[in-house]
Design a protein around this motif. Sequence first.
Motif, mmCIF file in Angstrom:
data_model
loop_
_atom_site.group_PDB
_atom_site.id
_atom_site.type_symbol
_atom_site.label_atom_id
_atom_site.label_comp_id
_atom_site.label_asym_id
_atom_site.label_seq_id
_atom_site.Cartn_x
_atom_site.Cartn_y
_atom_site.Cartn_z
ATOM 1 N N GLY A 101 4.402 -14.066 -0.215
ATOM 2 C CA GLY A 101 4.594 -15.550 -0.758
ATOM 3 C C GLY A 101 5.298 -15.698 -2.048
ATOM 4 N N LEU A 102 4.940 -14.867 -3.073
ATOM 5 C CA LEU A 102 5.315 -14.896 -4.500
ATOM 6 C C LEU A 102 6.840 -14.330 -4.610
ATOM 7 N N ARG A 103 7.034 -13.449 -3.514
ATOM 8 C CA ARG A 103 8.671 -13.373 -3.436
ATOM 9 C C ARG A 103 9.365 -14.367 -2.874
ATOM 10 N N LYS A 104 8.874 -15.128 -2.142
ATOM 11 C CA LYS A 104 9.577 -16.197 -1.629
ATOM 12 C C LYS A 104 9.672 -17.544 -2.736
ATOM 13 N N TYR A 105 8.576 -17.730 -3.269
ATOM 14 C CA TYR A 105 8.336 -18.723 -4.361
ATOM 15 C C TYR A 105 7.884 -18.000 -5.805
ATOM 16 N N PRO A 106 8.830 -17.407 -6.451
ATOM 17 C CA PRO A 106 8.359 -16.504 -7.600
ATOM 18 C C PRO A 106 7.763 -17.299 -8.831
ATOM 19 N N ASN A 107 7.770 -18.853 -8.871
ATOM 20 C CA ASN A 107 7.284 -19.432 -9.852
ATOM 21 C C ASN A 107 5.788 -20.002 -9.576
ATOM 22 N N ASN A 108 5.194 -19.744 -8.253
ATOM 23 C CA ASN A 108 4.253 -20.299 -8.169
ATOM 24 C C ASN A 108 2.898 -19.619 -8.652
ATOM 25 N N HIS A 109 2.286 -20.556 -9.563
ATOM 26 C CA HIS A 109 1.163 -20.180 -10.143
ATOM 27 C C HIS A 109 -0.082 -20.070 -9.248
ATOM 28 N N LEU A 110 -0.130 -20.710 -8.311
ATOM 29 C CA LEU A 110 -1.368 -20.606 -7.465
ATOM 30 C C LEU A 110 -1.377 -19.348 -6.738
ATOM 31 N N LEU A 111 -0.303 -18.737 -6.170
ATOM 32 C CA LEU A 111 -0.094 -17.562 -5.609
ATOM 33 C C LEU A 111 -0.282 -16.366 -6.724
ATOM 34 N N MET A 112 -0.005 -16.561 -7.858
ATOM 35 C CA MET A 112 -0.256 -15.673 -8.870
ATOM 36 C C MET A 112 -1.740 -15.641 -9.110
ATOM 37 N N ALA A 113 -2.409 -16.779 -8.967
ATOM 38 C CA ALA A 113 -3.990 -16.604 -9.199
ATOM 39 C C ALA A 113 -4.484 -16.061 -8.094
ATOM 40 N N TRP A 114 -4.141 -16.337 -7.002
ATOM 41 C CA TRP A 114 -4.723 -15.499 -5.724
ATOM 42 C C TRP A 114 -4.478 -13.795 -5.822
ATOM 43 N N ILE A 115 -3.261 -13.705 -6.553
ATOM 44 C CA ILE A 115 -3.244 -12.083 -6.710
ATOM 45 C C ILE A 115 -4.094 -11.586 -7.945
ATOM 46 N N VAL A 116 -4.309 -12.345 -8.924
ATOM 47 C CA VAL A 116 -5.098 -12.026 -9.930
ATOM 48 C C VAL A 116 -6.667 -11.793 -9.427
ATOM 49 N N TYR A 117 -6.889 -12.771 -8.207
ATOM 50 C CA TYR A 117 -8.169 -12.661 -7.870
ATOM 51 C C TYR A 117 -8.191 -11.451 -6.802
ATOM 52 N N GLY A 118 -7.462 -11.134 -5.923
ATOM 53 C CA GLY A 118 -7.344 -10.362 -4.808
ATOM 54 C C GLY A 118 -7.166 -8.948 -5.492
ATOM 55 N N ALA A 119 -6.431 -8.557 -6.436
ATOM 56 C CA ALA A 119 -5.908 -7.218 -6.930
ATOM 57 C C ALA A 119 -6.824 -6.811 -7.994
ATOM 58 N N GLN A 120 -7.759 -7.334 -8.179
ATOM 59 C CA GLN A 120 -8.635 -6.668 -9.331
ATOM 60 C C GLN A 120 -9.183 -5.321 -9.010
ATOM 61 N N ASN A 121 -9.291 -5.083 -7.550
ATOM 62 C CA ASN A 121 -10.131 -3.793 -7.275
ATOM 63 C C ASN A 121 -9.118 -2.764 -6.780
ATOM 64 N N ILE A 122 -7.937 -3.317 -6.438
ATOM 65 C CA ILE A 122 -7.205 -2.292 -5.524
ATOM 66 C C ILE A 122 -5.907 -2.266 -6.710
ATOM 67 N N ASN A 123 -5.481 -3.019 -7.590
ATOM 68 C CA ASN A 123 -4.458 -2.894 -8.484
ATOM 69 C C ASN A 123 -4.865 -3.698 -9.825
ATOM 70 N N PRO A 124 -5.894 -3.207 -10.522
ATOM 71 C CA PRO A 124 -6.097 -4.132 -11.806
ATOM 72 C C PRO A 124 -5.053 -4.327 -12.552
ATOM 73 N N LYS A 125 -3.948 -3.460 -12.872
ATOM 74 C CA LYS A 125 -3.110 -3.598 -13.941
ATOM 75 C C LYS A 125 -2.003 -4.910 -13.157
ATOM 76 N N ARG A 126 -1.869 -4.985 -12.020
ATOM 77 C CA ARG A 126 -0.941 -5.996 -11.576
ATOM 78 C C ARG A 126 -1.818 -7.555 -11.529
ATOM 79 N N SER A 127 -3.131 -7.424 -11.561
ATOM 80 C CA SER A 127 -3.952 -8.528 -11.746
ATOM 81 C C SER A 127 -3.865 -8.973 -12.967
#
Length: 196
Positions: A101-127
């Motif tokens: 979704g972020l690739r489709k809408y690269p400035n969407n802050h809500l999608l970024m927040a979902w990634i911050v939430y979801g990536a903590q365990n699998i990719n904390p650097k991205r989070s």
Amino acid sequence: MELYLSENIRRNRRESNLSQEAFAERLGVSFQTVSKWERGECYPDIELLPKIANFFGMTIDALMGADLCQEEEYVEALQEELRKCDITRDEAALVRKAEDGLRKYPNNHLLMAWIVYGAQNINPKRSIELGEYLMINCRDPRILNWARTELCYAYYKAGRQNDGIESARRLPTMAQTRQAVLADLLTGEEQLSHIL
């Protein structure tokens, strides 16, 4: 469907370094009319829409904010999928879908927040990368507060415990957020002291 016409006229006029008076003169209307458009009190006549869009070098759809409406609808539907991934604890699918979704809408802050939430365990650097970006660029308090909280955990899971604890100490006390996160991150005597 919400229209963004008022905001788009105001933003584009300002980016063009035009006063309301100068813009009104070019369109052949009064500056009071432009002021009312920008405040959302009324809309331009339909015959003026092509002229305004052309003036700003954009399509009528873009001027009306149809692209933003499409983004909102897409993100709303995607959030249902993200919630399902969250319920089943499928972090990899959650992050993959949010990143798509972020690739489709690269400035969407809500999608970024979902990634911050979801990536903590699998990719904390991205989070952390997206969390820190949101701390600087996001103005939506709901998204910002969520991302702030999740960023604390991402720091902690990336081995940056001090950054996580310091960030948690700066959280607002809204709904006891600061207390809850600190209770999770502190250890030993500090944790016991905090809880007491």
